[in-house]
Scaffold this motif. Structure first.
Motif, PDB file in Angstrom:
ATOM      1  N   HIS A 281     -63.151  60.475 110.520  1.00 36.00           N
ATOM      2  CA  HIS A 281     -64.595  60.639 110.346  1.00 36.00           C
ATOM      3  C   HIS A 281     -65.341  60.346 111.643  1.00 36.00           C
ATOM      4  O   HIS A 281     -66.296  61.060 111.993  1.00 36.00           O
ATOM      5  CB  HIS A 281     -65.099  59.720 109.225  1.00 36.00           C
ATOM      6  N   GLN A 282     -64.895  59.326 112.366  1.00 31.21           N
ATOM      7  CA  GLN A 282     -65.518  59.037 113.653  1.00 31.21           C
ATOM      8  C   GLN A 282     -65.276  60.184 114.633  1.00 31.21           C
ATOM      9  O   GLN A 282     -66.170  60.595 115.373  1.00 31.21           O
ATOM     10  CB  GLN A 282     -64.955  57.735 114.224  1.00 31.21           C
ATOM     11  N   LEU A 283     -64.059  60.717 114.611  1.00 28.99           N
ATOM     12  CA  LEU A 283     -63.724  61.845 115.485  1.00 28.99           C
ATOM     13  C   LEU A 283     -64.547  63.073 115.117  1.00 28.99           C
ATOM     14  O   LEU A 283     -65.092  63.754 115.993  1.00 28.99           O
ATOM     15  CB  LEU A 283     -62.227  62.142 115.387  1.00 28.99           C
ATOM     16  N   ALA A 284     -64.639  63.367 113.824  1.00 27.13           N
ATOM     17  CA  ALA A 284     -65.397  64.542 113.381  1.00 27.13           C
ATOM     18  C   ALA A 284     -66.869  64.422 113.767  1.00 27.13           C
ATOM     19  O   ALA A 284     -67.492  65.406 114.197  1.00 27.13           O
ATOM     20  CB  ALA A 284     -65.260  64.709 111.866  1.00 27.13           C
ATOM     21  N   LEU A 285     -67.429  63.233 113.630  1.00 28.63           N
ATOM     22  CA  LEU A 285     -68.831  63.021 113.983  1.00 28.63           C
ATOM     23  C   LEU A 285     -69.066  63.329 115.456  1.00 28.63           C
ATOM     24  O   LEU A 285     -70.008  64.054 115.821  1.00 28.63           O
ATOM     25  CB  LEU A 285     -69.229  61.581 113.665  1.00 28.63           C
ATOM     26  N   ASP A 286     -68.195  62.823 116.325  1.00 31.50           N
ATOM     27  CA  ASP A 286     -68.361  63.071 117.763  1.00 31.50           C
ATOM     28  C   ASP A 286     -68.083  64.525 118.121  1.00 31.50           C
ATOM     29  O   ASP A 286     -68.728  65.084 119.021  1.00 31.50           O
ATOM     30  CB  ASP A 286     -67.433  62.146 118.552  1.00 31.50           C
ATOM     31  N   MET A 287     -67.128  65.144 117.431  1.00 32.44           N
ATOM     32  CA  MET A 287     -66.844  66.552 117.702  1.00 32.44           C
ATOM     33  C   MET A 287     -68.025  67.437 117.339  1.00 32.44           C
ATOM     34  O   MET A 287     -68.395  68.338 118.103  1.00 32.44           O
ATOM     35  CB  MET A 287     -65.585  66.992 116.939  1.00 32.44           C
ATOM     36  N   VAL A 288     -68.614  67.214 116.183  1.00 32.71           N
ATOM     37  CA  VAL A 288     -69.751  68.047 115.762  1.00 32.71           C
ATOM     38  C   VAL A 288     -70.932  67.858 116.711  1.00 32.71           C
ATOM     39  O   VAL A 288     -71.646  68.819 117.028  1.00 32.71           O
ATOM     40  CB  VAL A 288     -70.140  67.719 114.309  1.00 32.71           C
ATOM     41  N   GLN A 289     -71.146  66.651 117.184  1.00 28.75           N
ATOM     42  CA  GLN A 289     -72.196  66.433 118.186  1.00 28.75           C
ATOM     43  C   GLN A 289     -71.899  67.234 119.460  1.00 28.75           C
ATOM     44  O   GLN A 289     -72.813  67.797 120.070  1.00 28.75           O
ATOM     45  CB  GLN A 289     -72.331  64.938 118.489  1.00 28.75           C
ATOM     46  N   LEU A 290     -70.612  67.297 119.839  1.00 25.72           N
ATOM     47  CA  LEU A 290     -70.220  68.121 120.987  1.00 25.72           C
ATOM     48  C   LEU A 290     -70.476  69.595 120.703  1.00 25.72           C
ATOM     49  O   LEU A 290     -70.963  70.331 121.571  1.00 25.72           O
ATOM     50  CB  LEU A 290     -68.735  67.895 121.291  1.00 25.72           C
ATOM     51  N   PHE A 291     -70.123  70.036 119.490  1.00 19.96           N
ATOM     52  CA  PHE A 291     -70.333  71.442 119.122  1.00 19.96           C
ATOM     53  C   PHE A 291     -71.802  71.837 119.281  1.00 19.96           C
ATOM     54  O   PHE A 291     -72.115  72.939 119.720  1.00 19.96           O
ATOM     55  CB  PHE A 291     -69.909  71.694 117.676  1.00 19.96           C
ATOM     56  N   HIS A 292     -72.694  70.929 118.919  1.00 18.75           N
ATOM     57  CA  HIS A 292     -74.124  71.215 119.014  1.00 18.75           C
ATOM     58  C   HIS A 292     -74.556  71.428 120.454  1.00 18.75           C
ATOM     59  O   HIS A 292     -75.480  72.209 120.728  1.00 18.75           O
ATOM     60  CB  HIS A 292     -74.921  70.090 118.364  1.00 18.75           C
ATOM     61  N   THR A 293     -73.909  70.728 121.390  1.00 10.44           N
ATOM     62  CA  THR A 293     -74.282  70.940 122.790  1.00 10.44           C
ATOM     63  C   THR A 293     -73.853  72.319 123.252  1.00 10.44           C
ATOM     64  O   THR A 293     -74.465  72.906 124.146  1.00 10.44           O
ATOM     65  CB  THR A 293     -73.652  69.871 123.706  1.00 10.44           C
ATOM     66  N   ALA A 294     -72.779  72.842 122.645  1.00 12.42           N
ATOM     67  CA  ALA A 294     -72.347  74.208 122.997  1.00 12.42           C
ATOM     68  C   ALA A 294     -73.345  75.229 122.503  1.00 12.42           C
ATOM     69  O   ALA A 294     -73.509  76.296 123.111  1.00 12.42           O
ATOM     70  CB  ALA A 294     -70.969  74.481 122.404  1.00 12.42           C
ATOM     71  N   ASP A 295     -74.046  74.922 121.406  1.00  8.61           N
ATOM     72  CA  ASP A 295     -75.053  75.846 120.892  1.00  8.61           C
ATOM     73  C   ASP A 295     -76.263  75.927 121.808  1.00  8.61           C
ATOM     74  O   ASP A 295     -76.952  76.936 121.832  1.00  8.61           O
ATOM     75  CB  ASP A 295     -75.502  75.386 119.491  1.00  8.61           C
TER      76      ASP A 295
END
Length: 295
Positions: A281-295
């Motif tokens: 869950h901690q990993l997923a949270l940080d990954m999704v935040q990273l994904f948003h920067t790609a947007d």
């Protein structure tokens, strides 16, 4: 499973992870074979095919099942999650060269590029050795990679085992060949060096019965000559995240330095070498935040 709103919420969810049968794919998973340059690879996908694509690639002695916690969390947020076993590993054991020669970076790079080319540009995660391969792909084919997550990927170049906790000194001796290194890696699994749960240990040991030993030696040999792509990665516009555990094989200090050198965000969790299994869950949270920067 869902993405938590805060880091504190994520920590709480990770502390209460349910026990699972690691040999069984998450509910809703489609299992299939992908015909790659190295041969037929075992693969799966989960989630909405119209969603943003996420590709999770396991490392040596690993398999797609390493993401049995992480994949459903991401799929539950609308992402289309895919993974595959590396050639020579678990259900992809028959793929790859037959003998000792041919286990090259090009072999793994070509497979990863082919898998990425088979769909939309993806958010790419490389676990341990696969993170080295993912760095090559990001530098060589940036149009295929929307973001890059390096999960427990060696934070050094050259002979990366030289700084592994406890046994780093041993790896600097002439006797430490790729075959010895492969034996140490397998011994770590067999003896539960990482202190995984009994359920996880049973699956990890059963998986080794399929994995070709020669492929493990080949991967260790490649990791003993890890290329230096730091300058190219730092110049890349692809958003990057470096993830490790406090009790990983390499120190958190090395991971943080590596993240700074390549222009990535660093995340360190209170766990070991496999955050995808213990702090998903901690990993997923940080990954999704990273994904948003790609947007």
């Amino acid at each position: 499973m869902s993405i938590p709103d805060t880091a504190e919420h994520a920590i709480g969810l990770d502390e209460a992870l349910p026990q699972i049968d690691w040999a069984v794919a998450p509910e809703g998973t489609r299992e299939y074979r992908f015909e790659a340059p190295s041969g037929s690879l075992a693969a799966w996908d989960l989630g909405d095919p119209d969603g943003e694509r996420v590709v999770l690639v396991p490392g040596a002695t690993g398999s797609k099942e390493d993401f049995a916690y992480l994949a459903p969390i991401l799929a539950g947020q609308g992402y289309f999650v895919q993974s595959y076993d590396l050639p020579g590993q678990y259900q992809s054991a028959d793929a790859g060269p037959a003998g000792d020669e041919g286990w090259t970076y090009e072999l793994f790079i070509n497979d990863m590029v082919a898998f990425l080319e088979a769909g939309k540009p993806a958010h790419l995660l490389g676990f341990s050795f696969a993170g080295i391969v993912a760095q090559f792909v990001t530098v060589q084919r940036p149009e295929l990679v929307r973001s890059l997550t390096l999960l427990a990927t060696p934070p050094l170049t050259g002979q990366v085992f030289r700084a592994v906790r406890s046994i780093g000194w041993l790896t600097r001796l002439p006797i430490y060949t790729k075959h010895v290194g492969g034996a140490v890696l397998i011994w770590n699994v067999r003896t539960n060096f990482s202190k995984v749960t009994p359920e996880r240990l049973r699956f990890a040991n059963a998986r080794l019965a399929y994995t070709r030993r020669i492929s493990v030696d080949g991967i260790v040999g490649l990791m003993m000559k890890t290329p230096d792509l730091r300058a190219e990665l730092r110049a890349s516009r692809v958003p990057k995240l470096v993830v490790s555990g406090e009790r990983d094989l390499w120190s958190s200090k090395l991971y943080r330095r590596f993240a700074s050198e390549i222009g990535a965000t660093a995340a360190v969790y209170a766990t070991g070498h496999s955050p995808c299994e213990t702090t998903p869950h901690q990993l997923a949270l940080d990954m999704v935040q990273l994904f948003h920067t790609a947007d």
